[in-house]
Scaffold this motif. Structure first.
Motif, PDB file in Angstrom:
ATOM      1  N   SER A  47      -1.095  -5.556   5.733  1.00  0.00           N
ATOM      2  CA  SER A  47      -2.126  -6.423   5.973  1.00  0.00           C
ATOM      3  C   SER A  47      -3.157  -5.645   6.793  1.00  0.00           C
ATOM      4  CB  SER A  47      -1.213  -7.726   6.738  1.00  0.00           C
ATOM      5  OG  SER A  47      -0.726  -7.477   7.782  1.00  0.00           O
ATOM      6  N   PRO A  48      -4.266  -6.311   6.942  1.00  0.00           N
ATOM      7  CA  PRO A  48      -5.216  -5.742   7.929  1.00  0.00           C
ATOM      8  C   PRO A  48      -4.850  -5.573   9.207  1.00  0.00           C
ATOM      9  CG  PRO A  48      -6.340  -7.410   6.548  1.00  0.00           C
ATOM     10  CD  PRO A  48      -4.775  -7.653   6.332  1.00  0.00           C
ATOM     11  N   GLY A  61      -4.705  -3.755   3.228  1.00  0.00           N
ATOM     12  CA  GLY A  61      -5.283  -4.849   2.583  1.00  0.00           C
ATOM     13  C   GLY A  61      -5.195  -4.943   1.041  1.00  0.00           C
ATOM     14  N   ARG A  83      -4.999 -10.347   2.859  1.00  0.00           N
ATOM     15  CA  ARG A  83      -5.169 -10.086   4.377  1.00  0.00           C
ATOM     16  C   ARG A  83      -4.051 -11.013   5.418  1.00  0.00           C
ATOM     17  NH1 ARG A  83      -9.808  -7.937   5.012  1.00  0.00           N
ATOM     18  NH2 ARG A  83     -10.080  -8.467   7.297  1.00  0.00           N
TER      19      ARG A  83
END
Length: 334
Positions: free
Chosen positions: A98-99, A167, A171
């Motif tokens: 994830s970011p 990503g 997100r």
């Protein structure tokens, strides 16, 4: 030992005898003859009437037929039983992409790198040390997906991990769904070898399966989960009004990761720096490999090419003889 894969095909040996036997039953002859089917009369070395065929040519044709049938039956040489011992575990690496994994709070050689780069650096070495283990790669964000199924091809696993980008899976962070997919992939494996190493830097913020429910399913399936929470607890950030100290891991749900590990028989680890992350994977690397049931097989060498090749050589020899005799015969005069 020698064996035939399709021994019932040897019945084809009798096929050329059927037309001759039928003629004998319909019209008995005074002297015994070698029954030859109509198809044999068309072969080189045998006249169309069948009256001028010499015995040796017929025998060669029959030998070619026998060899061809033998090749169709697939003769094989079967060796002694060989045991293939297989050791190791089935390790599924579940990595958060994830970011938030873009946070640059890891340091290597005096340079800051983001969390995912640190994971690639450490996990790559971990994979290379797990010789004998089947390793799979699961990446998750908003949704989890299998980047690489369980495999002994560790080089490919490392390559696919290096190609993972932040990503790519969304997100958010779906820890529950990631555990659910991992259990689905491991449930058919031997129970003592079902291991998941789940690494994340956040909390469950997405997904259809709640982490506690996923943990319950994993425990029932005998899947042991080791959880790793990555991220520094203190970071100096520069701003317009000067520097300030922040906690980049404020969103990390350590309580959830601890609960997941405890309920599945695993252990929770906290990685605040790159050296700590290395030590964690070294600790996991100390897991004793469990013996899997060894595979047994008999090496089989196919031998059908030999009789098939001999049949072809006989056929070609008869073709050449027929061609040579055809050239020697004087042209017919009217």
């Amino acid at each position: 030992m020698l064996s035939l894969a399709y021994p019932w095909l040897l019945l084809l040996i009798l096929l050329p005898l059927i037309p001759g036997l039928k003629r004998q039953a319909d019209q008995p002859v005074e002297a015994p003859v070698l029954p030859i089917g109509h198809w044999l009369q068309e072969l080189p070395g045998v006249s169309r009437s069948g009256r001028t065929a010499s015995r040796w040519r017929i025998l060669m044709l029959m030998a070619a037929w026998l060899l061809l049938v033998l090749a169709l039956a697939r003769p094989q040489h079967v060796g002694e039983v060989v045991d293939l011992p297989v050791t190791g575990r089935d390790l599924l690496l579940a990595v958060d992409i994830s970011p938030s994994m873009e946070e640059q709070d890891m340091i290597i050689r005096q340079q800051r790198i983001d969390r995912l780069q640190a994971v690639k650096y450490v996990v790559g070495d971990f994979i290379s040390q797990r010789e004998g283990d089947r390793i799979g790669l699961l990446l998750f964000g908003t949704q989890p997906y299998i980047q690489a199924p369980l495999s002994f091809d560790h080089k490919t696993i490392r390559t696919l991990l290096d190609e993972a980008g932040i990503g790519m899976a969304g997100r958010a962070t779906a820890i529950g769904d990631a555990i659910g997919l991992a259990v689905k992939r491991l449930r058919d494996r031997p129970q003592d070898q079902r291991v998941v190493i789940l690494l994340t830097d956040g909390a469950n913020t997405a997904g259809e399966l709640a982490p506690d429910k996923a943990t319950e399913i994993a425990a029932a399936a005998g899947v042991r989960i080791y959880t790793i929470g990555i991220g520094a607890e203190s970071l100096i950030q520069q701003g317009w009004l000067g520097s300030r100290q922040v906690n980049p891991s404020r969103d990390l749900d350590e309580a959830l990761l601890t609960r997941i590990a405890d309920e599945t028989g695993g252990r929770f680890f906290r990685a605040r720096s790159l050296p700590e992350l290395e030590m964690i994977y070294e600790s996991i690397n100390m897991l004793e490999p469990a013996d899997l049931e060894g595979k047994r097989y008999r090496p089989v060498t196919e031998l059908y090419a030999w009789p098939a090749g001999m049949a072809v050589l006989i056929w070609l020899g008869l073709q050449l003889i027929a061609l040579a005799r055809g050239r020697e015969e004087p042209p017919a005069h009217e």
